[in-house]
Design a protein around this motif. Sequence first.
Motif, mmCIF file in Angstrom:
data_model
loop_
_atom_site.group_PDB
_atom_site.id
_atom_site.type_symbol
_atom_site.label_atom_id
_atom_site.label_comp_id
_atom_site.label_asym_id
_atom_site.label_seq_id
_atom_site.Cartn_x
_atom_site.Cartn_y
_atom_site.Cartn_z
ATOM 1 N N GLY A 99 -6.929 -0.094 -20.216
ATOM 2 C CA GLY A 99 -5.993 0.935 -19.776
ATOM 3 C C GLY A 99 -6.238 1.367 -18.338
ATOM 4 N N ARG A 100 -7.520 1.483 -17.970
ATOM 5 C CA ARG A 100 -7.854 1.857 -16.592
ATOM 6 C C ARG A 100 -7.455 0.750 -15.620
ATOM 7 N N ALA A 101 -7.642 -0.501 -16.025
ATOM 8 C CA ALA A 101 -7.196 -1.625 -15.191
ATOM 9 C C ALA A 101 -5.674 -1.608 -15.063
ATOM 10 N N GLY A 102 -4.995 -1.183 -16.123
ATOM 11 C CA GLY A 102 -3.537 -1.068 -16.071
ATOM 12 C C GLY A 102 -3.079 -0.049 -15.039
ATOM 13 N N VAL A 103 -3.847 1.010 -14.863
ATOM 14 C CA VAL A 103 -3.519 2.010 -13.833
ATOM 15 C C VAL A 103 -3.647 1.377 -12.456
ATOM 16 N N ILE A 104 -4.704 0.606 -12.251
ATOM 17 C CA ILE A 104 -4.878 -0.076 -10.962
ATOM 18 C C ILE A 104 -3.749 -1.077 -10.732
ATOM 19 N N GLU A 105 -3.327 -1.749 -11.786
ATOM 20 C CA GLU A 105 -2.199 -2.669 -11.677
ATOM 21 C C GLU A 105 -0.929 -1.922 -11.247
ATOM 22 N N MET A 106 -0.688 -0.759 -11.847
ATOM 23 C CA MET A 106 0.480 0.040 -11.442
ATOM 24 C C MET A 106 0.366 0.446 -9.977
ATOM 25 N N MET A 107 -0.847 0.779 -9.543
ATOM 26 C CA MET A 107 -1.042 1.169 -8.150
ATOM 27 C C MET A 107 -0.685 0.016 -7.213
ATOM 28 N N TRP A 108 -1.108 -1.190 -7.565
ATOM 29 C CA TRP A 108 -0.756 -2.352 -6.734
ATOM 30 C C TRP A 108 0.749 -2.581 -6.723
ATOM 31 N N GLU A 109 1.409 -2.333 -7.838
ATOM 32 C CA GLU A 109 2.866 -2.492 -7.868
ATOM 33 C C GLU A 109 3.531 -1.531 -6.885
ATOM 34 N N ILE A 110 2.997 -0.329 -6.792
ATOM 35 C CA ILE A 110 3.511 0.646 -5.823
ATOM 36 C C ILE A 110 3.216 0.182 -4.403
ATOM 37 N N VAL A 111 1.991 -0.273 -4.163
ATOM 38 C CA VAL A 111 1.598 -0.727 -2.824
ATOM 39 C C VAL A 111 2.532 -1.827 -2.328
ATOM 40 N N ALA A 116 4.295 -5.166 1.536
ATOM 41 C CA ALA A 116 2.983 -5.403 2.138
ATOM 42 C C ALA A 116 2.041 -4.253 1.839
ATOM 43 N N ALA A 117 0.761 -4.565 1.841
ATOM 44 C CA ALA A 117 -0.269 -3.553 1.608
ATOM 45 C C ALA A 117 -0.691 -2.941 2.931
ATOM 46 N N ASP A 118 -0.591 -1.645 3.017
ATOM 47 C CA ASP A 118 -1.062 -0.893 4.170
ATOM 48 C C ASP A 118 -2.561 -0.636 3.985
ATOM 49 N N GLU A 119 -3.291 -0.542 5.069
ATOM 50 C CA GLU A 119 -4.738 -0.305 5.010
ATOM 51 C C GLU A 119 -5.084 0.983 4.262
ATOM 52 N N LEU A 120 -4.319 2.029 4.479
ATOM 53 C CA LEU A 120 -4.578 3.293 3.796
ATOM 54 C C LEU A 120 -4.316 3.173 2.299
ATOM 55 N N ARG A 139 -10.145 -5.659 -9.557
ATOM 56 C CA ARG A 139 -9.234 -4.997 -8.620
ATOM 57 C C ARG A 139 -8.607 -6.015 -7.674
ATOM 58 N N VAL A 140 -9.426 -6.907 -7.138
ATOM 59 C CA VAL A 140 -8.934 -7.921 -6.201
ATOM 60 C C VAL A 140 -8.013 -8.918 -6.910
ATOM 61 N N GLU A 141 -8.369 -9.310 -8.125
ATOM 62 C CA GLU A 141 -7.523 -10.237 -8.882
ATOM 63 C C GLU A 141 -6.163 -9.604 -9.189
ATOM 64 N N LEU A 142 -6.163 -8.331 -9.564
ATOM 65 C CA LEU A 142 -4.897 -7.629 -9.808
ATOM 66 C C LEU A 142 -4.059 -7.581 -8.536
ATOM 67 N N LYS A 143 -4.703 -7.327 -7.409
ATOM 68 C CA LYS A 143 -3.995 -7.290 -6.131
ATOM 69 C C LYS A 143 -3.349 -8.639 -5.842
ATOM 70 N N ARG A 144 -4.108 -9.705 -6.023
ATOM 71 C CA ARG A 144 -3.573 -11.050 -5.760
ATOM 72 C C ARG A 144 -2.387 -11.365 -6.670
ATOM 73 N N ARG A 145 -2.532 -11.018 -7.938
ATOM 74 C CA ARG A 145 -1.463 -11.314 -8.902
ATOM 75 C C ARG A 145 -0.183 -10.554 -8.560
ATOM 76 N N ILE A 146 -0.310 -9.254 -8.273
ATOM 77 C CA ILE A 146 0.873 -8.444 -7.952
ATOM 78 C C ILE A 146 1.469 -8.891 -6.622
ATOM 79 N N ALA A 147 0.642 -9.203 -5.638
ATOM 80 C CA ALA A 147 1.148 -9.666 -4.340
ATOM 81 C C ALA A 147 1.924 -10.967 -4.513
ATOM 82 N N ALA A 148 1.387 -11.898 -5.298
ATOM 83 C CA ALA A 148 2.069 -13.178 -5.516
ATOM 84 C C ALA A 148 3.389 -12.971 -6.241
ATOM 85 N N ARG A 149 3.385 -12.107 -7.252
ATOM 86 C CA ARG A 149 4.613 -11.836 -8.000
ATOM 87 C C ARG A 149 5.653 -11.173 -7.097
#
Length: 158
Positions: A99-111, A116-120, A139-149
Motif C-alpha cells: 500500500g505504501r508503494a502504491g502511494v509512491i506510484e500515485m506520486m510518480w503518476e502526478i509527477v 517530465a519530472a522536475d527536480e523538486l 522507488r526508482v523502479e516505480l519511477k521508471r515504469r510510470i515514466a515509460a508508461r
Amino acid sequence: MLDVLRRFITDLSGAPDEHGFAVDDHRVAAAALLIHLIGVDGAVDDPERVVLHDVLKARFDLDESATAELIAVAQSREADAIDLYGFTSVLKRSLDAEGRAGVIEMMWEIVFADGAADELEDNVVWRAAELLGVPARERVELKRRIAARTQSVGAATR
C-alpha cells in the motif's frame, strides 16, 4: 477563532469531519501528499489536476462526489501542514508495504502528468518514500515504469 478550535478538537478526536473523512484516514493523507507534490514546482497545470482526480478516484474506488470531497479535505489539510511527516505517519500506520508503494506510484503518476519530472518533485517523492519505508530500488523502479508508461501514452496521442 472558534472554527480553528473546533477543527483542533475534531483533529484530536479522529472523528470524521463534515465531509465524512476522518483525520487519520489514509486516503486523505495520500491525497494531501499528492496535492503538495502538484504545487511544489510552483505551477499547477490542468493535466496535473485531471491526473490527481483520476488517480484518487480509481485507486480508492470513489464516485465523482466523494473524489471531489476527498480533494477538498486534502487541500485543507495540506494547507495547514508544516511537513510531510504528518501524512506519511498516517500512511505508515495504516498501510502495508504494498500500500505504501502504491502511494509512491500515485506520486510518480502526478509527477509525470505534465510529461517530465522536475527536480523538486523528484525530491518530494524521495523524501516521502524514505518516510514511508519504501526502498530506493522500488522507488526508482516505480519511477521508471510510470515514466515509460507516460511516454508511450504521450507518443500514442501525438
